[in-house]
Design a protein around this motif. Structure first.
Motif, PDB file in Angstrom:
ATOM      1  N   VAL A 232       0.858  -1.190   0.000  1.00  5.46           N
ATOM      2  CA  VAL A 232       0.000   0.000   0.000  1.00  5.46           C
ATOM      3  C   VAL A 232       0.892   1.237   0.000  1.00  5.46           C
ATOM      4  O   VAL A 232       1.601   1.490   0.967  1.00  5.46           O
ATOM      5  CB  VAL A 232      -0.921   0.023   1.231  1.00  5.46           C
ATOM      6  CG1 VAL A 232      -1.817   1.258   1.182  1.00  5.46           C
ATOM      7  CG2 VAL A 232      -1.760  -1.246   1.297  1.00  5.46           C
ATOM      8  N   PRO A 233       0.889   2.030  -1.078  1.00  6.19           N
ATOM      9  CA  PRO A 233       1.741   3.225  -1.117  1.00  6.19           C
ATOM     10  C   PRO A 233       1.218   4.322  -0.200  1.00  6.19           C
ATOM     11  O   PRO A 233       0.005   4.429   0.034  1.00  6.19           O
ATOM     12  CB  PRO A 233       1.681   3.655  -2.590  1.00  6.19           C
ATOM     13  CG  PRO A 233       0.409   3.068  -3.110  1.00  6.19           C
ATOM     14  CD  PRO A 233       0.154   1.820  -2.330  1.00  6.19           C
ATOM     15  N   THR A 234       2.116   5.153   0.266  1.00  7.48           N
ATOM     16  CA  THR A 234       1.750   6.221   1.201  1.00  7.48           C
ATOM     17  C   THR A 234       0.772   7.207   0.584  1.00  7.48           C
ATOM     18  O   THR A 234      -0.172   7.656   1.239  1.00  7.48           O
ATOM     19  CB  THR A 234       3.015   6.961   1.682  1.00  7.48           C
ATOM     20  OG1 THR A 234       3.906   6.028   2.289  1.00  7.48           O
ATOM     21  CG2 THR A 234       2.660   8.037   2.691  1.00  7.48           C
ATOM     22  N   TRP A 235       0.971   7.545  -0.690  1.00  4.65           N
ATOM     23  CA  TRP A 235       0.076   8.522  -1.331  1.00  4.65           C
ATOM     24  C   TRP A 235      -1.367   8.006  -1.373  1.00  4.65           C
ATOM     25  O   TRP A 235      -2.308   8.790  -1.277  1.00  4.65           O
ATOM     26  CB  TRP A 235       0.555   8.868  -2.741  1.00  4.65           C
ATOM     27  CG  TRP A 235       0.576   7.724  -3.723  1.00  4.65           C
ATOM     28  CD1 TRP A 235       1.653   6.951  -4.062  1.00  4.65           C
ATOM     29  CD2 TRP A 235      -0.533   7.225  -4.489  1.00  4.65           C
ATOM     30  NE1 TRP A 235       1.284   5.992  -4.981  1.00  4.65           N
ATOM     31  CE2 TRP A 235      -0.053   6.145  -5.265  1.00  4.65           C
ATOM     32  CE3 TRP A 235      -1.876   7.580  -4.592  1.00  4.65           C
ATOM     33  CZ2 TRP A 235      -0.861   5.423  -6.132  1.00  4.65           C
ATOM     34  CZ3 TRP A 235      -2.700   6.854  -5.457  1.00  4.65           C
ATOM     35  CH2 TRP A 235      -2.196   5.797  -6.215  1.00  4.65           C
ATOM     36  N   LEU A 236      -1.533   6.671  -1.486  1.00  4.25           N
ATOM     37  CA  LEU A 236      -2.883   6.106  -1.505  1.00  4.25           C
ATOM     38  C   LEU A 236      -3.524   6.203  -0.120  1.00  4.25           C
ATOM     39  O   LEU A 236      -4.722   6.477  -0.001  1.00  4.25           O
ATOM     40  CB  LEU A 236      -2.840   4.653  -1.975  1.00  4.25           C
ATOM     41  CG  LEU A 236      -4.181   3.924  -2.063  1.00  4.25           C
ATOM     42  CD1 LEU A 236      -5.155   4.674  -2.969  1.00  4.25           C
ATOM     43  CD2 LEU A 236      -3.990   2.496  -2.549  1.00  4.25           C
ATOM     44  N   MET A 237      -2.737   5.979   0.935  1.00  2.00           N
ATOM     45  CA  MET A 237      -3.255   6.143   2.297  1.00  2.00           C
ATOM     46  C   MET A 237      -3.767   7.562   2.505  1.00  2.00           C
ATOM     47  O   MET A 237      -4.861   7.775   3.052  1.00  2.00           O
ATOM     48  CB  MET A 237      -2.159   5.849   3.327  1.00  2.00           C
ATOM     49  CG  MET A 237      -1.596   4.457   3.314  1.00  2.00           C
ATOM     50  SD  MET A 237      -0.310   4.301   4.591  1.00  2.00           S
ATOM     51  CE  MET A 237       0.678   2.976   3.909  1.00  2.00           C
ATOM     52  N   VAL A 238      -2.973   8.534   2.059  1.00  2.00           N
ATOM     53  CA  VAL A 238      -3.356   9.937   2.228  1.00  2.00           C
ATOM     54  C   VAL A 238      -4.610  10.254   1.420  1.00  2.00           C
ATOM     55  O   VAL A 238      -5.549  10.896   1.924  1.00  2.00           O
ATOM     56  CB  VAL A 238      -2.196  10.867   1.812  1.00  2.00           C
ATOM     57  CG1 VAL A 238      -2.640  12.327   1.856  1.00  2.00           C
ATOM     58  CG2 VAL A 238      -0.984  10.649   2.706  1.00  2.00           C
ATOM     59  N   LEU A 239      -4.650   9.816   0.164  1.00  2.10           N
ATOM     60  CA  LEU A 239      -5.794  10.096  -0.703  1.00  2.10           C
ATOM     61  C   LEU A 239      -7.085   9.517  -0.123  1.00  2.10           C
ATOM     62  O   LEU A 239      -8.102  10.221  -0.003  1.00  2.10           O
ATOM     63  CB  LEU A 239      -5.539   9.513  -2.097  1.00  2.10           C
ATOM     64  CG  LEU A 239      -6.693   9.631  -3.109  1.00  2.10           C
ATOM     65  CD1 LEU A 239      -7.022  11.086  -3.386  1.00  2.10           C
ATOM     66  CD2 LEU A 239      -6.347   8.891  -4.398  1.00  2.10           C
ATOM     67  N   CYS A 240      -7.061   8.239   0.245  1.00  2.00           N
ATOM     68  CA  CYS A 240      -8.265   7.592   0.761  1.00  2.00           C
ATOM     69  C   CYS A 240      -8.712   8.199   2.088  1.00  2.00           C
ATOM     70  O   CYS A 240      -9.910   8.378   2.329  1.00  2.00           O
ATOM     71  CB  CYS A 240      -8.021   6.090   0.924  1.00  2.00           C
ATOM     72  SG  CYS A 240      -7.831   5.210  -0.643  1.00  2.00           S
ATOM     73  N   SER A 241      -7.746   8.514   2.941  1.00  2.00           N
ATOM     74  CA  SER A 241      -8.114   9.083   4.245  1.00  2.00           C
ATOM     75  C   SER A 241      -8.708  10.479   4.089  1.00  2.00           C
ATOM     76  O   SER A 241      -9.647  10.846   4.803  1.00  2.00           O
ATOM     77  CB  SER A 241      -6.903   9.116   5.176  1.00  2.00           C
ATOM     78  OG  SER A 241      -5.841   9.840   4.600  1.00  2.00           O
ATOM     79  N   LEU A 242      -8.200  11.268   3.145  1.00  2.00           N
ATOM     80  CA  LEU A 242      -8.748  12.606   2.918  1.00  2.00           C
ATOM     81  C   LEU A 242     -10.172  12.538   2.373  1.00  2.00           C
ATOM     82  O   LEU A 242     -11.051  13.298   2.795  1.00  2.00           O
ATOM     83  CB  LEU A 242      -7.855  13.383   1.943  1.00  2.00           C
ATOM     84  CG  LEU A 242      -6.538  13.934   2.503  1.00  2.00           C
ATOM     85  CD1 LEU A 242      -5.703  14.556   1.394  1.00  2.00           C
ATOM     86  CD2 LEU A 242      -6.799  14.948   3.606  1.00  2.00           C
ATOM     87  N   VAL A 243     -10.414  11.615   1.430  1.00  3.47           N
ATOM     88  CA  VAL A 243     -11.753  11.479   0.855  1.00  3.47           C
ATOM     89  C   VAL A 243     -12.745  11.007   1.912  1.00  3.47           C
ATOM     90  O   VAL A 243     -13.867  11.517   2.009  1.00  3.47           O
ATOM     91  CB  VAL A 243     -11.730  10.511  -0.345  1.00  3.47           C
ATOM     92  CG1 VAL A 243     -13.148  10.219  -0.834  1.00  3.47           C
ATOM     93  CG2 VAL A 243     -10.911  11.099  -1.487  1.00  3.47           C
ATOM     94  N   MET A 244     -12.329  10.034   2.740  1.00  2.00           N
ATOM     95  CA  MET A 244     -13.208   9.553   3.802  1.00  2.00           C
ATOM     96  C   MET A 244     -13.484  10.659   4.816  1.00  2.00           C
ATOM     97  O   MET A 244     -14.623  10.832   5.276  1.00  2.00           O
ATOM     98  CB  MET A 244     -12.600   8.344   4.508  1.00  2.00           C
ATOM     99  CG  MET A 244     -13.502   7.765   5.594  1.00  2.00           C
ATOM    100  SD  MET A 244     -12.818   6.281   6.366  1.00  2.00           S
ATOM    101  CE  MET A 244     -13.085   5.083   5.072  1.00  2.00           C
ATOM    102  N   ALA A 245     -12.456  11.430   5.159  1.00  2.00           N
ATOM    103  CA  ALA A 245     -12.631  12.531   6.103  1.00  2.00           C
ATOM    104  C   ALA A 245     -13.595  13.575   5.551  1.00  2.00           C
ATOM    105  O   ALA A 245     -14.439  14.114   6.277  1.00  2.00           O
ATOM    106  CB  ALA A 245     -11.281  13.175   6.417  1.00  2.00           C
TER     107      ALA A 245
END
Length: 348
Positions: A232-245
């Motif tokens: 799981v790349p870091t940029w994907l963690m950030v993207l998904c967490s921002l959209v969920m937030a």
């Protein structure tokens, strides 16, 4: 995969654009309709104002996705390996799009009626329905990964209710001679911390599930249907967490009312007990790779703390409606996923 590689892959694959947008749409809907369960109790007991609680949940969802995936991405791996859409990567990508579309339809219908359905189980059902449509049988379903889903379902329901019951009983015993006003002040603050923990674990659980789907879409867009694992790349963690937030920040007062008001009339200590119990259950499941429903963990914990006071304090009619909706999710969303896959394959 680096962010630059992802952007380059997007530029040459229009169908990947559709997959990405649908997956992000599902994550947004999850934050919008599912995350409010985490803060339902602290809002209904007036420990926090709705807008402040929603903002807190958005931040904690972000941290849950990011931090927990760094520590243990097992839930994402379970979802990634759950189904096989076949050897044709293009058709498999279309099937994945159909599954995501089915989940959005199911989630919006549930939200419209104020029913706290599980996006987690909708995701699992939609993917499974699409895989069955592609194979015409159950060959596309990974039985060992599905076993984790079933075990997690039973565990989260039983653990949430039992732990909620026991924690509430323990608090009643410890605080039976405590000053009512001082005790309430303590649980008022404690409930905010406990609700933050539940929101954190919601991000940890549900964020990982959808990242697993996102990764599956990236691999299929490459034309690969055999890759068994992908970091799981870091940029994907950030993207998904921002959209969920962002989805969480939109709100969800209908869901908060159904979970926190209609089922049990909660006191502050009960809200605290429910949040602690739900958070503990979700943590255990995340560390063991079981994809479970935050909705189930939280609502059964609320039932448990209500029953600890007296069994009749739980509105079992509302609880029955929720359980029926949960039971309907697998066949209902699975059928939509199956039909959408057949339709999408025919059209595209």
């Amino acid at each position: 995969m680096t962010l630059s590689e992802f952007i380059h892959q997007l530029s040459g694959a229009p169908v990947l654009w559709v997959t990405v947008l649908l997956t992000l749409g599902v994550i947004l809907v999850n934050g919008w309709t599912d995350a409010p369960n985490a803060i339902a109790t602290c809002v209904t007991t007036r420990a926090m104002r709705p807008r402040l609680a929603i903002a807190m949940a958005a931040i904690c969802n972000f941290l849950g996705v990011f931090v927990m995936t760094m520590l243990s991405p097992k839930v994402a791996e379970t979802i990634y390996n759950m189904v096989d859409f076949g050897a044709d990567a293009h058709a498999a990508l279309i099937a994945l799009c159909a599954a995501m579309f089915a989940i959005v339809v199911w989630a919006v219908l549930a939200w419209a009626f104020g029913i706290p359905t599980s996006e987690s189980h909708a995701l699992i059902a939609g993917l499974t329905g699409s895989a069955i449509a592609m194979h015409g049988n159950l060959d596309g379903v990974n039985g060992s990964e599905w076993a984790k889903v079933l075990f997690g379902l039973v565990f989260s329901l039983v653990f949430g209710f039992v732990l909620g019951f026991l924690v509430a009983k323990l608090i009643q015993k410890v605080c039976r001679r405590a000053n009512y006003r001082k005790a309430n002040a303590f649980f008022d603050k404690g409930q905010v911390v406990a609700a933050a923990g539940t929101a954190f674990m919601h991000g940890a659980q549900d964020g990982q599930k959808f990242m697993g789907v996102f990764l599956l879409g990236l691999v299929l867009a490459r034309g690969d249907t055999t890759m068994q694992a992908m970091a799981v790349p870091t940029w994907l963690m950030v993207l998904c967490s921002l959209v969920m937030a962002f989805g969480t920040s939109i709100g969800g007062m209908k869901i908060i009312k159904s979970v926190g008001m209609d089922m049990v009339k909660l006191e502050k200590y009960q809200g605290f007990a429910a949040d602690i119990s739900a958070t503990a259950g979700l943590l255990v499941c995340s560390l063991t790779g079981m994809p479970v429903s935050t909705t189930h963990a939280k609502t059964t914990a609320i039932m448990g703390v209500g029953a600890a006071k007296r069994f009749r304090s739980v509105n079992w009619g509302v609880a029955k409606e929720m359980v029926l909706t949960w039971l309907m999710t697998f066949p209902g969303c699975g059928l939509i996923g199956f039909l959408m896959t057949k339709l999408f394959i025919f059209i595209f």
